[in-house]
Design a protein around this motif. Structure first.
Motif, PDB file in Angstrom:
ATOM      1  N   LEU A   5      10.264   8.211  -7.644  1.00  0.00           N
ATOM      2  CA  LEU A   5      10.624   7.811  -6.283  1.00  0.00           C
ATOM      3  C   LEU A   5       9.948   6.483  -5.923  1.00  0.00           C
ATOM      4  O   LEU A   5      10.559   5.609  -5.298  1.00  0.00           O
ATOM      5  CB  LEU A   5      10.234   8.902  -5.290  1.00  0.00           C
ATOM      6  CG  LEU A   5      10.692   8.693  -3.842  1.00  0.00           C
ATOM      7  CD1 LEU A   5      12.206   8.536  -3.764  1.00  0.00           C
ATOM      8  CD2 LEU A   5      10.241   9.857  -2.984  1.00  0.00           C
ATOM      9  N   GLY A   6       8.721   6.301  -6.362  1.00  0.00           N
ATOM     10  CA  GLY A   6       8.007   5.040  -6.134  1.00  0.00           C
ATOM     11  C   GLY A   6       8.698   3.869  -6.816  1.00  0.00           C
ATOM     12  O   GLY A   6       8.845   2.787  -6.238  1.00  0.00           O
ATOM     13  N   LEU A   7       9.144   4.073  -8.060  1.00  0.00           N
ATOM     14  CA  LEU A   7       9.868   3.030  -8.790  1.00  0.00           C
ATOM     15  C   LEU A   7      11.194   2.703  -8.102  1.00  0.00           C
ATOM     16  O   LEU A   7      11.596   1.539  -8.018  1.00  0.00           O
ATOM     17  CB  LEU A   7      10.089   3.447 -10.246  1.00  0.00           C
ATOM     18  CG  LEU A   7       8.835   3.477 -11.115  1.00  0.00           C
ATOM     19  CD1 LEU A   7       9.148   4.069 -12.484  1.00  0.00           C
ATOM     20  CD2 LEU A   7       8.268   2.073 -11.262  1.00  0.00           C
ATOM     21  N   ALA A   8      11.879   3.727  -7.602  1.00  0.00           N
ATOM     22  CA  ALA A   8      13.154   3.512  -6.907  1.00  0.00           C
ATOM     23  C   ALA A   8      12.930   2.714  -5.622  1.00  0.00           C
ATOM     24  O   ALA A   8      13.703   1.805  -5.286  1.00  0.00           O
ATOM     25  CB  ALA A   8      13.825   4.845  -6.611  1.00  0.00           C
ATOM     26  N   TRP A  13       0.836  -1.198   0.000  1.00  0.00           N
ATOM     27  CA  TRP A  13       0.000   0.000   0.000  1.00  0.00           C
ATOM     28  C   TRP A  13       0.876   1.256   0.000  1.00  0.00           C
ATOM     29  O   TRP A  13       0.640   2.202  -0.753  1.00  0.00           O
ATOM     30  CB  TRP A  13      -0.909  -0.012   1.225  1.00  0.00           C
ATOM     31  CG  TRP A  13      -1.777   1.208   1.343  1.00  0.00           C
ATOM     32  CD1 TRP A  13      -2.940   1.461   0.685  1.00  0.00           C
ATOM     33  CD2 TRP A  13      -1.509   2.353   2.150  1.00  0.00           C
ATOM     34  NE1 TRP A  13      -3.432   2.680   1.033  1.00  0.00           N
ATOM     35  CE2 TRP A  13      -2.562   3.269   1.944  1.00  0.00           C
ATOM     36  CE3 TRP A  13      -0.499   2.704   3.025  1.00  0.00           C
ATOM     37  CZ2 TRP A  13      -2.619   4.492   2.579  1.00  0.00           C
ATOM     38  CZ3 TRP A  13      -0.568   3.934   3.666  1.00  0.00           C
ATOM     39  CH2 TRP A  13      -1.618   4.811   3.428  1.00  0.00           C
ATOM     40  N   GLY A  14       1.932   1.244   0.829  1.00  0.00           N
ATOM     41  CA  GLY A  14       2.829   2.400   0.890  1.00  0.00           C
ATOM     42  C   GLY A  14       3.555   2.625  -0.423  1.00  0.00           C
ATOM     43  O   GLY A  14       3.699   3.762  -0.876  1.00  0.00           O
ATOM     44  N   LEU A  15       4.013   1.539  -1.051  1.00  0.00           N
ATOM     45  CA  LEU A  15       4.702   1.685  -2.339  1.00  0.00           C
ATOM     46  C   LEU A  15       3.748   2.193  -3.416  1.00  0.00           C
ATOM     47  O   LEU A  15       4.131   3.009  -4.269  1.00  0.00           O
ATOM     48  CB  LEU A  15       5.323   0.350  -2.749  1.00  0.00           C
ATOM     49  CG  LEU A  15       6.525  -0.105  -1.924  1.00  0.00           C
ATOM     50  CD1 LEU A  15       6.939  -1.514  -2.332  1.00  0.00           C
ATOM     51  CD2 LEU A  15       7.681   0.865  -2.050  1.00  0.00           C
ATOM     52  N   ALA A  16       2.507   1.744  -3.376  1.00  0.00           N
ATOM     53  CA  ALA A  16       1.518   2.228  -4.347  1.00  0.00           C
ATOM     54  C   ALA A  16       1.263   3.728  -4.154  1.00  0.00           C
ATOM     55  O   ALA A  16       1.125   4.477  -5.138  1.00  0.00           O
ATOM     56  CB  ALA A  16       0.220   1.432  -4.204  1.00  0.00           C
ATOM     57  N   VAL A  65      13.141  -2.416  -2.540  1.00  0.00           N
ATOM     58  CA  VAL A  65      12.473  -3.508  -1.816  1.00  0.00           C
ATOM     59  C   VAL A  65      12.752  -4.844  -2.493  1.00  0.00           C
ATOM     60  O   VAL A  65      13.033  -5.844  -1.834  1.00  0.00           O
ATOM     61  CB  VAL A  65      10.953  -3.226  -1.704  1.00  0.00           C
ATOM     62  CG1 VAL A  65      10.206  -4.463  -1.235  1.00  0.00           C
ATOM     63  CG2 VAL A  65      10.703  -2.066  -0.755  1.00  0.00           C
ATOM     64  N   VAL A  66      12.709  -4.884  -3.809  1.00  0.00           N
ATOM     65  CA  VAL A  66      12.985  -6.124  -4.543  1.00  0.00           C
ATOM     66  C   VAL A  66      14.417  -6.585  -4.292  1.00  0.00           C
ATOM     67  O   VAL A  66      14.670  -7.772  -4.059  1.00  0.00           O
ATOM     68  CB  VAL A  66      12.698  -5.944  -6.053  1.00  0.00           C
ATOM     69  CG1 VAL A  66      13.251  -7.098  -6.864  1.00  0.00           C
ATOM     70  CG2 VAL A  66      11.204  -5.800  -6.285  1.00  0.00           C
ATOM     71  N   VAL A  67      15.363  -5.663  -4.295  1.00  0.00           N
ATOM     72  CA  VAL A  67      16.773  -6.015  -4.057  1.00  0.00           C
ATOM     73  C   VAL A  67      16.949  -6.558  -2.638  1.00  0.00           C
ATOM     74  O   VAL A  67      17.624  -7.575  -2.421  1.00  0.00           O
ATOM     75  CB  VAL A  67      17.695  -4.803  -4.316  1.00  0.00           C
ATOM     76  CG1 VAL A  67      19.095  -5.039  -3.783  1.00  0.00           C
ATOM     77  CG2 VAL A  67      17.734  -4.487  -5.794  1.00  0.00           C
ATOM     78  N   VAL A  68      16.351  -5.905  -1.659  1.00  0.00           N
ATOM     79  CA  VAL A  68      16.474  -6.360  -0.263  1.00  0.00           C
ATOM     80  C   VAL A  68      15.845  -7.740  -0.096  1.00  0.00           C
ATOM     81  O   VAL A  68      16.444  -8.637   0.509  1.00  0.00           O
ATOM     82  CB  VAL A  68      15.835  -5.335   0.703  1.00  0.00           C
ATOM     83  CG1 VAL A  68      15.695  -5.912   2.097  1.00  0.00           C
ATOM     84  CG2 VAL A  68      16.664  -4.066   0.743  1.00  0.00           C
ATOM     85  N   LEU A  69      14.656  -7.926  -0.623  1.00  0.00           N
ATOM     86  CA  LEU A  69      13.997  -9.232  -0.506  1.00  0.00           C
ATOM     87  C   LEU A  69      14.775 -10.321  -1.235  1.00  0.00           C
ATOM     88  O   LEU A  69      14.890 -11.445  -0.741  1.00  0.00           O
ATOM     89  CB  LEU A  69      12.567  -9.165  -1.029  1.00  0.00           C
ATOM     90  CG  LEU A  69      11.570  -8.397  -0.165  1.00  0.00           C
ATOM     91  CD1 LEU A  69      10.204  -8.370  -0.835  1.00  0.00           C
ATOM     92  CD2 LEU A  69      11.468  -9.000   1.217  1.00  0.00           C
TER      93      LEU A  69
END
Length: 183
Positions: free
Chosen positions: A18-21, A6-9, A26-30
């Motif tokens: 900034l949302g794409l970054a 929800w926050g990323l959306a 998040v994808v890199v961390v996960l």
């Protein structure tokens, strides 16, 4: 995860770049944490797999030896064919005489002996007196690893375990058919 999504959306709507970054971060961390998360959850062959192999490979005339009583309840739970076995209590004093009293009755009345080796049985018998006593009667015929467990066969006659594993056994097939009819 829902709150994160929800926050990323919201960031994506407010500031697209900034949302794409943030999504990329998040994808890199996960992706970096995921392998460690699943490493301890990998399936390994263990007691149920060992018992399935024993159920499929053991002949009615075979004996089964459990070198520690800590595994008796687990063995009986998975013993769907009701295979006959003999166990050695974990409190037993494993002198050569005691080992002979426990092993010889099984060895003299069976064509082969399957030994279920567990971490507890290794701690009970670090000198492998039980396995050595069985080996005086029968040569080792197979040693099958299942994670921290081992299934060892000692038999007077050589056996091809691959033929046994592939050949359908009527008693096992009947158990499977009746179980699938019930379920």
């Amino acid at each position: 995860m829902l709150a994160l999504g929800w926050g990323l959306a919201r960031w994506l709507k407010w500031r697209r770049w900034l949302g794409l970054a943030l999504i990329a971060a998040v994808v890199v961390v996960l992706a970096s944490v995921l392998p460690d998360y699943y490493r301890s959850r990998q399936t390994t062959a263990d007691f149920p797999a060992l018992m399935k192999a024993l159920t499929n490979l053991a002949r009615p005339e075979d004996g089964i030896n459990l070198p520690t009583d800590k595994d008796f309840p687990v063995f009986e739970y998975y013993n769907t064919r009701h295979l006959k076995w003999i166990g050695i209590p974990s409190g037993a004093n494993l002198t050569p005489t005691e080992v002979a009293l426990r092993v010889d009755p099984v060895a003299t009345t069976h064509a082969a002996i399957w030994v279920v080796v567990t971490p507890d049985s290794v701690a009970l018998d670090p000198n492998r007196a039980i396995l050595e006593r069985i080996a005086t009667r029968y040569p080792p015929a197979a040693d099958l690893p299942y994670g921290s467990y081992r299934l060892q066969l000692y038999a007077a006659e050589p056996r091809s375990l691959t033929e046994l594993a592939i050949a359908p056994r009527p008693d096992v097939m009947l158990n499977r058919i009746s179980a699938s009819a019930r379920g």
